[in-house]
Design an enzyme around this catalytic site. Structure first.
Site, PDB file in Angstrom:
ATOM      1  N   LYS A 118      41.098  29.430 -56.979  1.00  0.00           N
ATOM      2  CA  LYS A 118      40.886  29.669 -55.543  1.00  0.00           C
ATOM      3  C   LYS A 118      41.072  31.126 -55.147  1.00  0.00           C
ATOM      4  O   LYS A 118      40.680  31.526 -54.052  1.00  0.00           O
ATOM      5  CB  LYS A 118      41.772  28.733 -54.713  1.00  0.00           C
ATOM      6  CG  LYS A 118      41.325  27.285 -54.891  1.00  0.00           C
ATOM      7  CD  LYS A 118      41.903  26.288 -53.930  1.00  0.00           C
ATOM      8  CE  LYS A 118      41.181  24.949 -54.143  1.00  0.00           C
ATOM      9  NZ  LYS A 118      41.814  23.814 -53.544  1.00  0.00           N
ATOM     10  N   LYS A 200      34.602  19.493 -61.454  1.00  0.00           N
ATOM     11  CA  LYS A 200      35.052  18.220 -60.892  1.00  0.00           C
ATOM     12  C   LYS A 200      34.427  17.975 -59.520  1.00  0.00           C
ATOM     13  O   LYS A 200      34.109  18.934 -58.801  1.00  0.00           O
ATOM     14  CB  LYS A 200      36.590  18.166 -60.815  1.00  0.00           C
ATOM     15  CG  LYS A 200      37.208  18.970 -59.708  1.00  0.00           C
ATOM     16  CD  LYS A 200      38.633  18.489 -59.376  1.00  0.00           C
ATOM     17  CE  LYS A 200      39.051  19.147 -58.062  1.00  0.00           C
ATOM     18  NZ  LYS A 200      40.041  18.468 -57.286  1.00  0.00           N
ATOM     19  N   LYS A 203      36.125  18.019 -52.749  1.00  0.00           N
ATOM     20  CA  LYS A 203      35.901  18.048 -51.300  1.00  0.00           C
ATOM     21  C   LYS A 203      35.381  19.389 -50.856  1.00  0.00           C
ATOM     22  O   LYS A 203      34.542  19.481 -49.984  1.00  0.00           O
ATOM     23  CB  LYS A 203      37.249  17.876 -50.581  1.00  0.00           C
ATOM     24  CG  LYS A 203      37.766  16.496 -50.532  1.00  0.00           C
ATOM     25  CD  LYS A 203      38.532  16.339 -49.213  1.00  0.00           C
ATOM     26  CE  LYS A 203      39.546  15.238 -49.320  1.00  0.00           C
ATOM     27  NZ  LYS A 203      40.805  15.711 -49.902  1.00  0.00           N
TER      28      LYS A 203
HETATM   29  P1  ATP Z   1      39.670  20.234 -53.085  1.00  0.00           P
HETATM   30  O1  ATP Z   1      38.269  20.222 -53.553  1.00  0.00           O
HETATM   31  O2  ATP Z   1      39.824  20.910 -51.752  1.00  0.00           O
HETATM   32  O3  ATP Z   1      40.654  20.653 -54.122  1.00  0.00           O
HETATM   33  P2  ATP Z   1      40.039  17.491 -53.668  1.00  0.00           P
HETATM   34  O4  ATP Z   1      38.686  16.881 -53.688  1.00  0.00           O
HETATM   35  O5  ATP Z   1      40.683  17.838 -54.957  1.00  0.00           O
HETATM   36  O6  ATP Z   1      40.007  18.731 -52.725  1.00  0.00           O
HETATM   37  P3  ATP Z   1      42.566  16.479 -52.583  1.00  0.00           P
HETATM   38  O7  ATP Z   1      42.857  16.031 -51.213  1.00  0.00           O
HETATM   39  O8  ATP Z   1      43.095  17.805 -52.969  1.00  0.00           O
HETATM   40  O9  ATP Z   1      40.979  16.497 -52.828  1.00  0.00           O
HETATM   41  O10 ATP Z   1      43.057  15.391 -53.638  1.00  0.00           O
HETATM   42  C1  ATP Z   1      43.426  14.069 -53.335  1.00  0.00           C
HETATM   43  C2  ATP Z   1      43.573  13.260 -54.613  1.00  0.00           C
HETATM   44  O11 ATP Z   1      42.293  13.062 -55.236  1.00  0.00           O
HETATM   45  C3  ATP Z   1      44.447  13.934 -55.686  1.00  0.00           C
HETATM   46  O12 ATP Z   1      45.298  12.958 -56.250  1.00  0.00           O
HETATM   47  C4  ATP Z   1      43.449  14.417 -56.705  1.00  0.00           C
HETATM   48  O13 ATP Z   1      44.019  14.445 -58.007  1.00  0.00           O
HETATM   49  C5  ATP Z   1      42.351  13.352 -56.626  1.00  0.00           C
HETATM   50  N1  ATP Z   1      41.059  13.896 -57.040  1.00  0.00           N
HETATM   51  C6  ATP Z   1      40.410  14.934 -56.486  1.00  0.00           C
HETATM   52  N2  ATP Z   1      39.229  15.164 -57.088  1.00  0.00           N
HETATM   53  C7  ATP Z   1      39.122  14.218 -58.076  1.00  0.00           C
HETATM   54  C8  ATP Z   1      38.099  13.921 -59.065  1.00  0.00           C
HETATM   55  N3  ATP Z   1      36.989  14.635 -59.126  1.00  0.00           N
HETATM   56  N4  ATP Z   1      38.329  12.881 -59.893  1.00  0.00           N
HETATM   57  C9  ATP Z   1      39.460  12.153 -59.812  1.00  0.00           C
HETATM   58  N5  ATP Z   1      40.443  12.381 -58.912  1.00  0.00           N
HETATM   59  C10 ATP Z   1      40.292  13.401 -58.054  1.00  0.00           C
END
Ligand code: ATP
Ligand code: LTN
Length: 347
Positions: A118, A200, A203
């Site tokens: 980031k 991955k 969001k």
């Molecule tokens: P950002 O993209 O902003 O990092 P994020 O998609 O990782 O956001 P978070 O709110 O940070 O979302 O994560 C919430 C939960 O979802 C965490 O437990 C994280 O490990 C899980 N998670 C996020 N992305 C994935 C993915 N691609 N596959 C499986 N689990 C995920």
């Protein structure tokens, strides 16, 4: 001790209100929380303080918290059996973060992969919150003396850091914290982007075609799956040379509860487009009940605010038990209640 706890093992997990929940969040985290809350005592937070680490829109932030809460309720989080609350409503999160920040080391924070990703390209103007955010995450869990932290694979390193901070605190000041463990599921712990299987599903990705949202209507969802990248060749099979198919097969297997081998057998000789059409159908049916419940819940904002107010009261009471010990152990002294007038009941 909370009234609903009843001797169950405490778990804590959080989700940021920074964008709509995608299939990775759902399979890697939320769906597991719903299963785990049956036999464990779940404390689940919409971590809005974390959302301030990147630019945010003040006019939308609370709406995003309410929407994320509605989605968690739609997914099946039970606000009676578990505690569901917004992080910013429990001031102890910020207070404990400060104490832990003073124990954390620059070197260990700089080593966090998410910080590296980031901060790339930002040089010295990278926000300090991007560096210290794992300390806030550590405070989230340690405040509740949770034994387990159900998360996706990407969070392992952050949980390692919170374990180190808990051990360091306990070694210097006495056994105040439980040293938590990451609970990473087997299937679905790392769902990759539909348009790039080396990244991955996330969001914060600006590319709508990279992620399946839990709230996507069926036609949008079918289109996204149809446009998902595939690998060269025609065979529907998983393998190191087939990262895109491996990801799609993983999604299918988790959603249907069958093995990848069984799916490979089912789709032998049938080609990618047949496979994608069947996958879209399976994902649509899998997400349908959550999306339908979400649409009903999100229309009743007052009810969601009530759930959050009740959750914050329960979370604050548990957090305060730990903070009394933190204050005493660190020499800050006897912790008095904050000098503010009693807050009238919300809602
Ligand atoms: P950002 O993209 O902003 O990092 P994020 O998609 O990782 O956001 P978070 O709110 O940070 O979302 O994560 C919430 C939960 O979802 C965490 O437990 C994280 O490990 C899980 N998670 C996020 N992305 C994935 C993915 N691609 N596959 C499986 N689990 C995920
Ligand atoms: N940092 C996590 C979200 C998060 C979290 C937590 C997860 C904040 N606090 C406490 C587990 C426990 C993320 O970015 N996925």
């Amino acid at each position: 001790m909370d009234r609903a706890e009843d001797g169950r093992t405490r778990l804590f997990s959080g989700i940021q209100p920074t964008g709509e929940i995608h299939l990775g969040n759902y399979l890697g985290a939320v769906r597991r929380w719903v299963e785990l809350q049956r036999d464990h005592f779940g404390i689940f937070s919409v971590v809005d303080l974390h959302a301030l680490t990147l630019p945010w829109d003040p006019a939308r932030l609370r709406d995003q918290v309410v929407d994320t809460t509605a989605l968690l309720l739609a997914a099946g989080i039970d606000p009676e059996r578990s505690v569901l609350f917004a992080q910013s409503e429990v001031p102890a999160h910020a207070e404990l973060t400060w104490v832990l920040t003073c124990l954390a080391r620059m070197g260990e924070l700089r080593r966090m992969i998410q910080f590296k990703e980031k901060s790339r390209g930002a040089g010295e103007s990278v926000g300090a919150g991007v560096l210290t955010y794992p300390v806030l995450q550590a405070a989230d869990v340690l405040l509740y003396r949770a034994a387990g932290v159900p998360v996706g694979e990407d969070q392992r390193q952050h949980i390692e850091l919170m374990r180190d901070l808990a051990e360091r605190f306990n070694a210097s000041f006495g056994p105040v914290f439980v040293v938590p463990e990451a609970w990473v599921g087997e299937a679905g712990a790392r769902i990759m982007a539909l348009d790039d299987p080396t990244e991955k599903m996330s969001k914060s990705s600006p590319r709508p075609g990279s992620k399946i949202l839990v709230t996507d209507p069926p036609d949008v969802l079918a289109r996204k799956i149809r446009s998902a990248v595939t690998d060269s060749g025609r065979d529907v099979r998983a393998g190191a040379d087939k990262p895109a198919l491996t990801n799609l097969l993983t999604i299918y297997s988790v959603v249907e509860g069958v093995t990848v081998t069984e799916l490979e057998r089912r789709f032998a000789g049938r080609g990618y487009s047949d496979f994608k059409a069947a996958l879209a159908e399976a994902v649509i049916e899998f997400l349908r009940p959550v999306r339908e419940r979400y649409e009903v819940l999100v229309a009743d904002r007052a009810r969601i605010e009530d759930v959050l107010a009740a959750g914050a009261r329960r979370a604050a009471a548990m957090a305060e038990e730990t903070m009394v010990d933190v204050w005493a152990a660190t020499g800050l002294g006897r912790r008095r209640p904050a000098y503010v007038a009693p807050v009238p009941e919300l809602g």
